[in-house]
Scaffold this active site. Structure first.
Site, PDB file in Angstrom:
ATOM      1  N   ASN A  89       0.919  -0.923  -0.054  1.00 32.06           N
ATOM      2  CA  ASN A  89      -0.069  -0.003  -0.047  1.00 32.06           C
ATOM      3  C   ASN A  89       0.641   1.225  -0.019  1.00 32.06           C
ATOM      4  O   ASN A  89       0.332   2.342  -0.473  1.00 32.06           O
ATOM      5  CB  ASN A  89      -0.915  -0.173   1.181  1.00 32.06           C
ATOM      6  N   SER A 146      -3.726   2.359  -9.384  1.00 35.57           N
ATOM      7  CA  SER A 146      -4.715   3.553  -9.311  1.00 35.57           C
ATOM      8  C   SER A 146      -5.240   3.549 -10.728  1.00 35.57           C
ATOM      9  O   SER A 146      -4.568   3.311 -11.592  1.00 35.57           O
ATOM     10  CB  SER A 146      -3.825   5.143  -8.899  1.00 35.57           C
ATOM     11  N   TYR A 161       3.624   9.800 -10.979  1.00 37.89           N
ATOM     12  CA  TYR A 161       2.562   8.849 -10.232  1.00 37.89           C
ATOM     13  C   TYR A 161       1.969   8.034 -11.344  1.00 37.89           C
ATOM     14  O   TYR A 161       1.685   6.817 -11.065  1.00 37.89           O
ATOM     15  CB  TYR A 161       1.548   9.637  -9.794  1.00 37.89           C
ATOM     16  N   LYS A 165       2.289   3.765 -11.344  1.00 35.41           N
ATOM     17  CA  LYS A 165       1.154   2.931 -11.332  1.00 35.41           C
ATOM     18  C   LYS A 165       0.820   1.902 -12.211  1.00 35.41           C
ATOM     19  O   LYS A 165       0.427   0.547 -12.206  1.00 35.41           O
ATOM     20  CB  LYS A 165      -0.127   3.649 -10.770  1.00 35.41           C
TER      21      LYS A 165
END
Ligand SMILES: NC(=O)c1ccc[n+]([C@@H]2O[C@H](COP(=O)([O-])OP(=O)(O)OC[C@H]3O[C@@H](n4cnc5c(N)ncnc54)[C@H](OP(=O)(O)O)[C@@H]3O)[C@@H](O)[C@H]2O)c1
Length: 238
Positions: A89, A146, A161, A165
């Site tokens: 996580n 995500s 980001y 992901k």
């Protein structure tokens, strides 16, 4: 500290989705090892859940450090001799720290820093802990990804980001493929947009709603899905 319970590790457990996933897994009867890169923050988060009557202990883990990964693996082996669930996580979202969110000004260093935690962190922790699953031929690995990493819906902004992901999803596919034929299931999840420090207060989902699919994947029965990407307990496109 032997236990008949299933043992679960959550990375980045001191706040946000990791904290709530730790709570919900413990509520479902798991012995949870809540890990945190800041030992004091992890301790106080662990105590909070213990005070709710839950079986949660805390351990230090910085996903960018091989040393802490190895230490955690040794601790779990000594204390429990096995691991049943790993929720990868821990994550960072630092694209706009340099003032721009556009790929036109993206700094390679920002991308490197993001991948170090969000991608290599997942690889490092999974490699370190997988032997504890392999030896009992049971494991559920949940990679918190995500929708921003979906290639089918790739848009501009937040390049570090997004790329991280998409890469996490690749890791999910590769691990799942190499674990084919075992009872170790590996899946990616998009929690939706959730009220955490990362998601901000305008996000529509509560942490409890955000972790629903994470916990569902962590507790899949034998023969359950592997190598998939899910939101709201439904498969979504890569
Ligand atoms: N919130 C959303 O809307 C949303 C949407 C899609 C996906 N996600 C994903 O969900 C996951 C959790 O996000 P969140 O919203 O709960 O974010 P958050 O509130 O910012 O929490 C992030 C957690 O990751 C930890 N972390 C960061 N770097 C670490 C490292 N090197 N080693 C260990 N832990 C580290 C943080 O620890 P510190 O407290 O020490 O910084 C913190 O516990 C992330 O992977 C994120 O990308 C979130």
């Amino acid at each position: 500290m032997n236990t008949t319970k299933k043992v679960a590790v959550v990375t980045g457990g001191n706040r946000g989705l990791g904290f709530e996933a730790s709570r919900q897994l413990a509520k479902q009867g798991y012995q949870v090892i809540l890990t945190s890169r800041d030992e004091a923050k992890g301790k106080s988060a662990g105590i909070k859940l213990k005070n709710e009557g839950l079986d949660v202990i805390s351990q230090p883990l910085d996903v960018t450090s091989d040393e802490t990964c190895q230490k955690l693996a040794k601790f779990i082996d000594n204390e429990f001799g096995k691991l049943d669930v790993l929720v990868n996580n821990a994550g960072v979202y630092i694209d706009s720290q340099t003032g721009s969110n556009s790929i036109f000004d993206a700094k390679v260093d920002t991308l490197k820093q993001t991948l170090e935690t969000n991608v290599y962190g997942v690889l490092r922790v999974t490699q370190a802990l997988l032997p504890l699953m392999k030896k009992q031929n049971y494991g559920r690995i949940v990679n918190v990804s995500s929708g921003m990493g979906q290639l089918t819906d790739m848009r501009g902004g937040s390049p570090g980001y997004r790329i991280s992901k998409t890469s996490v999803n690749a890791l999910t596919r590769i691990f799942a493929s190499e674990l084919q034929g075992t009872n170790i299931l590996v899946n990616s999840v998009c929690p939706g947009w959730v009220q955490t420090d990362m998601g901000g207060e305008n996000a529509p989902r509560t942490p409890e709603q955000g972790v629903d699919t994470i916990v569902w994947l962590a507790t899949l029965g034998d023969g359950g899905a592997t190598g998939g990407f899910f939101r709201d307990r439904q498969p979504i496109e890569w």
